[in-house]
Write an enzyme that holds these catalytic residues in place. Sequence first.
Site, PDB file in Angstrom:
ATOM      1  N   LEU A 266       0.809  -1.211   0.000  1.00  0.00           N
ATOM      2  CA  LEU A 266       0.000   0.000   0.000  1.00  0.00           C
ATOM      3  C   LEU A 266       0.847   1.268   0.000  1.00  0.00           C
ATOM      4  CD1 LEU A 266      -2.868   1.254   0.222  1.00  0.00           C
ATOM      5  CD2 LEU A 266      -2.590   1.149   2.717  1.00  0.00           C
ATOM      6  N   ASP A 267       0.608   2.121  -1.006  1.00  0.00           N
ATOM      7  CA  ASP A 267       1.205   3.469  -1.084  1.00  0.00           C
ATOM      8  C   ASP A 267       2.733   3.468  -1.041  1.00  0.00           C
ATOM      9  OD1 ASP A 267      -1.289   4.643  -1.266  1.00  0.00           O
ATOM     10  OD2 ASP A 267      -1.471   4.977   0.890  1.00  0.00           O
ATOM     11  N   THR A 268       3.358   2.488  -1.663  1.00  0.00           N
ATOM     12  CA  THR A 268       4.818   2.430  -1.674  1.00  0.00           C
ATOM     13  C   THR A 268       5.394   2.450  -3.086  1.00  0.00           C
ATOM     14  OG1 THR A 268       4.797   0.001  -1.620  1.00  0.00           O
ATOM     15  CG2 THR A 268       4.912   1.151   0.500  1.00  0.00           C
TER      16      THR A 268
END
Length: 290
Positions: A266-268
């Site tokens: 997530l969100d990386t």
Amino acid sequence: MSLLRRFSPQVQLFTKRSFKSLKFPGESLNEITSPSLIHGIHVFHCPDVVGIVAKLAECIASRGGNILSADVFVPEKKNVFYSRSEFVFDPAKWTRIQMDEDFLKLSKMFDAMRSVVRVPSLDPKYKIAVLASNQDHCLVDLLHVWQDGKLPVQITAIISNHDRGPNTHVMRFLERHRIPYHFLPTTIEDKREEEILNLVRDTDFLVLARYMQVLSGNFLSSYGKDIINIHHGLLPSFKGGNPSKQAFDYGVKLIGATTHFVTEELDTGPIIEQMVFVPMLGDAFNLYYN
């Protein structure tokens, strides 16, 4: 076909060099803004060696083109070179076929992993689908930019896990432009990923405009092309669904948004672009209490 894959490394990495808005000697402003000139974009990714920037500029200049802006990224301790150049050229002097041949020679010269050239006014538009949840602001902004001609893509569908009434602003807009809207309600057990895949197989990439669902690794591998997320916070800090409140509680004085590639974590994913602004008092109140 993955035309956008990993061109931009994460922006928080330090770079060795960058340059912007180059102009070749002897060219007047009238030559740059001539109605006969059209825009091109070239994205390049290759091992880092001396002379790449010079050869890129020479390639465009030798055909009478002019670089309007150019961004170069060479991350520290990584022997890779990334660049994105925007330029104008006269299609009567530099044909589209010749342009492909010229950039192909550069690609071979520098053993490029990726070299893509686009002329938006001449080339077929990318087909995209947009995934959105309940909040409209990211979706509405994207649609208005598209309507103004600043986003040269073909929007094939809007897919959402929330229903929207027939007389809402978004639905009237979509009906007016004949863009299909697909309502697929999701649960924790069923994210409707198989149905989404069937709707987007003919697209070139996907855009998540405040889509509040985490796509599985199976979905990412099955789709096999780029997925871009619009995250309402400044990554890599404050990931997840409520980054603005996280930042507020932590005492951060700047807020903003991040566009990045979607990965399984997530969100990386690699960051494409970020913007920052200083909130006013009313903004801060809304961030905390709404």
